[in-house]
Design a protein around this motif. Structure first.
Motif, mmCIF file in Angstrom:
data_model
loop_
_atom_site.group_PDB
_atom_site.id
_atom_site.type_symbol
_atom_site.label_atom_id
_atom_site.label_comp_id
_atom_site.label_asym_id
_atom_site.label_seq_id
_atom_site.Cartn_x
_atom_site.Cartn_y
_atom_site.Cartn_z
ATOM 1 N N LEU A 72 0.918 -1.330 0.068
ATOM 2 C CA LEU A 72 -0.123 0.090 0.003
ATOM 3 C C LEU A 72 0.719 1.222 0.140
ATOM 4 C CD1 LEU A 72 -2.772 -1.035 2.620
ATOM 5 C CD2 LEU A 72 -3.020 -0.943 0.088
ATOM 6 N N ALA A 73 2.007 1.374 1.049
ATOM 7 C CA ALA A 73 2.662 2.540 0.888
ATOM 8 C C ALA A 73 3.656 2.813 -0.422
ATOM 9 C CB ALA A 73 3.699 2.369 2.189
ATOM 10 N N GLY A 74 4.014 1.718 -0.894
ATOM 11 C CA GLY A 74 4.743 1.597 -2.094
ATOM 12 C C GLY A 74 4.052 2.049 -3.293
ATOM 13 N N VAL A 75 2.628 1.644 -3.437
ATOM 14 C CA VAL A 75 1.850 2.014 -4.689
ATOM 15 C C VAL A 75 1.460 3.363 -4.431
ATOM 16 C CG1 VAL A 75 -0.464 1.782 -5.644
ATOM 17 C CG2 VAL A 75 1.046 -0.215 -4.827
ATOM 18 N N GLY A 76 1.501 4.043 -3.338
ATOM 19 C CA GLY A 76 1.196 5.478 -3.243
ATOM 20 C C GLY A 76 1.845 6.407 -4.213
ATOM 21 N N GLY A 77 3.049 6.483 -4.126
ATOM 22 C CA GLY A 77 3.987 7.419 -4.885
ATOM 23 C C GLY A 77 3.706 7.227 -6.485
ATOM 24 N N PRO A 78 3.405 6.103 -7.277
ATOM 25 C CA PRO A 78 3.363 5.931 -8.350
ATOM 26 C C PRO A 78 1.823 6.461 -8.713
ATOM 27 C CG PRO A 78 4.340 3.959 -7.745
ATOM 28 C CD PRO A 78 4.424 4.702 -6.627
ATOM 29 N N VAL A 79 0.917 6.218 -7.839
ATOM 30 C CA VAL A 79 -0.437 6.910 -8.041
ATOM 31 C C VAL A 79 -0.499 8.018 -8.182
ATOM 32 C CG1 VAL A 79 -2.713 6.892 -6.801
ATOM 33 C CG2 VAL A 79 -1.657 4.529 -7.188
ATOM 34 N N LEU A 80 0.411 8.776 -7.106
ATOM 35 C CA LEU A 80 0.361 10.367 -6.952
ATOM 36 C C LEU A 80 1.085 11.002 -8.401
ATOM 37 C CD1 LEU A 80 -0.264 12.667 -5.560
ATOM 38 C CD2 LEU A 80 2.175 12.672 -4.616
ATOM 39 N N ALA A 81 1.976 10.178 -8.910
ATOM 40 C CA ALA A 81 2.516 10.343 -10.055
ATOM 41 C C ALA A 81 1.708 10.388 -11.359
ATOM 42 C CB ALA A 81 3.912 9.520 -10.469
ATOM 43 N N ALA A 82 0.876 9.500 -11.148
ATOM 44 C CA ALA A 82 -0.097 9.466 -12.536
ATOM 45 C C ALA A 82 -1.368 10.300 -12.505
ATOM 46 C CB ALA A 82 -0.656 7.914 -12.310
ATOM 47 N N THR A 83 -1.287 11.280 -11.612
ATOM 48 C CA THR A 83 -2.313 12.266 -11.481
ATOM 49 C C THR A 83 -2.586 13.083 -12.732
ATOM 50 O OG1 THR A 83 -2.101 12.650 -9.229
ATOM 51 C CG2 THR A 83 -3.298 14.394 -10.196
ATOM 52 N N ALA A 84 -3.540 13.028 -13.488
ATOM 53 C CA ALA A 84 -3.715 13.807 -14.656
ATOM 54 C C ALA A 84 -5.191 13.525 -15.047
ATOM 55 C CB ALA A 84 -2.820 13.150 -15.742
ATOM 56 N N GLY A 85 -5.812 14.450 -15.956
ATOM 57 C CA GLY A 85 -7.036 14.214 -16.430
ATOM 58 C C GLY A 85 -7.846 15.601 -16.018
ATOM 59 N N PRO A 86 -9.334 15.309 -16.179
ATOM 60 C CA PRO A 86 -10.102 16.301 -15.484
ATOM 61 C C PRO A 86 -10.209 16.742 -14.120
ATOM 62 C CG PRO A 86 -11.394 14.162 -15.883
ATOM 63 C CD PRO A 86 -9.978 13.857 -16.424
ATOM 64 N N PRO A 87 -10.805 17.954 -13.841
ATOM 65 C CA PRO A 87 -10.517 18.500 -12.365
ATOM 66 C C PRO A 87 -10.925 17.306 -11.329
ATOM 67 C CG PRO A 87 -11.507 20.076 -13.709
ATOM 68 C CD PRO A 87 -11.388 18.663 -14.753
ATOM 69 N N ALA A 88 -12.022 16.524 -11.798
ATOM 70 C CA ALA A 88 -12.326 15.488 -10.667
ATOM 71 C C ALA A 88 -11.043 14.382 -10.257
ATOM 72 C CB ALA A 88 -13.604 14.724 -11.001
ATOM 73 N N LEU A 89 -10.459 14.183 -11.256
ATOM 74 C CA LEU A 89 -9.263 13.207 -11.212
ATOM 75 C C LEU A 89 -8.249 13.831 -10.551
ATOM 76 C CD1 LEU A 89 -9.272 10.833 -14.258
ATOM 77 C CD2 LEU A 89 -10.131 10.293 -12.022
ATOM 78 N N VAL A 92 -8.138 15.982 -8.168
ATOM 79 C CA VAL A 92 -8.347 15.912 -6.723
ATOM 80 C C VAL A 92 -8.563 14.303 -6.182
ATOM 81 C CG1 VAL A 92 -10.097 16.526 -4.987
ATOM 82 C CG2 VAL A 92 -9.643 18.026 -6.600
ATOM 83 N N ALA A 93 -9.479 13.532 -6.869
ATOM 84 C CA ALA A 93 -9.441 12.087 -6.402
ATOM 85 C C ALA A 93 -8.221 11.410 -6.328
ATOM 86 C CB ALA A 93 -10.424 11.363 -7.184
ATOM 87 N N VAL A 94 -7.392 11.398 -7.253
ATOM 88 C CA VAL A 94 -5.934 10.707 -7.326
ATOM 89 C C VAL A 94 -5.250 11.113 -6.403
ATOM 90 C CG1 VAL A 94 -4.223 9.906 -8.798
ATOM 91 C CG2 VAL A 94 -6.340 10.149 -9.869
ATOM 92 N N PRO A 95 -4.734 12.353 -5.989
ATOM 93 C CA PRO A 95 -3.952 12.775 -4.765
ATOM 94 C C PRO A 95 -4.527 12.222 -3.422
ATOM 95 C CG PRO A 95 -4.133 14.553 -6.461
ATOM 96 C CD PRO A 95 -5.153 13.601 -6.887
ATOM 97 N N VAL A 96 -5.847 12.354 -3.298
ATOM 98 C CA VAL A 96 -6.589 11.912 -2.226
ATOM 99 C C VAL A 96 -6.431 10.370 -2.076
ATOM 100 C CG1 VAL A 96 -8.616 11.362 -1.132
ATOM 101 C CG2 VAL A 96 -8.178 13.710 -2.018
ATOM 102 N N LEU A 97 -6.546 9.525 -2.981
ATOM 103 C CA LEU A 97 -6.297 8.167 -2.981
ATOM 104 C C LEU A 97 -4.826 7.748 -2.675
ATOM 105 C CD1 LEU A 97 -7.270 5.243 -3.502
ATOM 106 C CD2 LEU A 97 -6.426 5.627 -5.882
ATOM 107 N N ALA A 98 -3.742 8.514 -3.288
ATOM 108 C CA ALA A 98 -2.457 8.346 -3.057
ATOM 109 C C ALA A 98 -2.320 8.495 -1.611
ATOM 110 C CB ALA A 98 -1.590 9.210 -3.929
#
Length: 419
Positions: free
Chosen positions: A298-315, A317-323
């Motif tokens: 879980l901790a390891g996936v957080g960084g790559p998930v945050l790095a993948a942040t892109a797209g419409p405004p909803a994403l 916000v949602a992707v960094p929160v998930l990360a």
């Protein structure tokens, strides 16, 4: 199943240790904000001086990390805790006194941070080694969950307290709160009835080096302890790679404002509380080995998930929160289990040395991780550095999963006290 609140109610000596640790952590959260502000605002510290100030807190782990476990084992644990808290109270009280008299200088802050860091090293190693003497070994998991929950809660709420005190009193005077917190912690720990063991050297007339080597061998010689330590070291290294670029990424790449960044930091803090609350039931279901691996994933996936942040405004916000949810929950889950595994597998006579060796390795890699994170951030970019940091942490998870740790379904008693 005995959960964290019931452990606190059932074992009064552990409750006193828990209370003392919680109070001192809350005070220290004030100093983490107030002391750098004192250096910058009152002493006009340069970036180089601030770097030296940050490094001074880690030097004791590198210089004293290995012998500290030996020295701690040769004194009653309760005495070490009381002396460490007293020393930190005096050191921190000196800062506002010197500031109010106009005598404070940067070299004095270096000395305070260096010596207080040594006190923190002795206090932490002692508390981790003392806990198995205050609760039965089969209750170590909920006990460690309670300590992790305390840490996560204080980390989340302490910065708000620090801001209020710095605003009301000024940065130097706010540090008084930390000095007082160590006095309260000292009073709590002095009431612990169990003094703790005084451990003999590994052999008559054994040298400090021989005792240090015994602790290293105990850790390296056990395949489960070896796997936990290597995975935790990689996790700490990857975490520092990530930490030095995180705020830059949020502000410069994602264009988040101060309020949004503050909310995301709070999300990670709340996730840490959630992870501590879930640690006991998840571990009961999966076993300590799989729960440890799951937390690292879980901790390891957080960084790559945050790095993948892109797209419409909803994403956006949602992707960094998930990360941030992943980055907060994972460390709490694997932190509780790595500590419990060390405490249950290590013979009591070697526990302080093993805990000190673990701290030397895990904390010793963090300055290197921070340095490399800054270099990578400049060389390959912030997104790539977040991906690399996650890959390092996932490598640790993979090594743990490939070891006998993954098959560990319950805590077991150590083999013996022999070194």
């Amino acid at each position: 199943m005995v959960h964290a609140p019931r452990v606190l109610g059932r074992y009064p000596d552990f409750r006193r240790l828990f209370a003392g640790n919680t109070v001192s952590l809350l005070g220290s959260s004030v100093t983490r904000v107030a002391l750098p502000l004192t250096a910058v605002g009152l002493l006009d510290a340069s970036p180089v001086q601030m770097g030296l100030l940050g490094a001074a807190a880690l030097v004791p782990h590198l210089v004293l990390g290995l012998p500290a476990g030996v020295w701690i084992g040769r004194l009653p644990y309760r005495r070490v805790l009381v002396l460490a808290d007293a020393a930190q109270a005096v050191l921190l009280a000196a800062v506002p006194v010197l500031a109010l008299t106009g005598l404070l200088a940067m070299w004095q802050l270096y000395v305070v941070v260096l010596l207080a860091g040594a006190g923190n090293l002795f206090e932490t190693v002692t508390a981790q080694s003392f806990t198995p003497h205050l609760v039965p070994r089969e209750r170590l998991l909920p006990a460690n969950s309670a300590l992790m929950l305390s840490n996560a809660t204080v980390d989340t709420s302490g910065s708000a307290l620090a801001g209020l005190l710095v605003t009301a009193l000024g940065a130097p005077v706010a540090i008084v709160a930390d000095a007082v917190s160590f006095v309260v912690a000292l009073a709590c720990k002095a009431r612990i009835r169990t003094p703790g063991p005084v451990l003999a050297p590994v052999a008559p007339r054994a040298s400090l080096r021989a005792d240090v080597v015994a602790g290293i061998r105990a850790m390296v010689g056990d395949p489960v302890l070896r796997a936990v330590t290597l995975a935790a070291t990689l996790g700490a290294f990857g975490g520092q790679l990530q930490a030095v670029v995180l705020l830059l990424y949020l502000v410069r790449t994602l264009r988040f404002g101060t309020t949004a960044v503050g909310l995301l930091v709070a999300v990670a803090g709340l996730a840490g509380i959630l992870g501590a609350l879930l640690a006991t039931p998840v571990t009961r279901r999966l076993g300590p080995g799989r729960a440890f691996v799951a937390g690292m994933v879980l901790a390891g996936v957080g960084g790559p998930v945050l790095a993948a942040t892109a797209g419409p405004p909803a994403l956006l916000v949602a992707v960094p929160v998930l990360a941030q949810l992943l980055r907060g929950t994972g460390p709490a889950l694997y932190g509780v289990n790595q500590q419990t595994v060390r405490q249950t597998l290590t013979p009591p006579g070697l526990l302080s040395r093993v805990n000190a060796t673990w701290r030397f390795l895990v904390y010793g890699t963090q300055p290197l991780g921070a340095l490399l994170g800054g270099v990578l951030g400049a060389a390959v970019g912030l997104r790539a550095t977040l991906v690399v940091s996650g890959a390092v942490m996932l490598l640790g998870a993979g090594l743990a999963a490939a070891s006998p740790l993954r098959r560990r379904t319950a805590t077991e008693a150590p083999r013996s006290d022999a070194a």
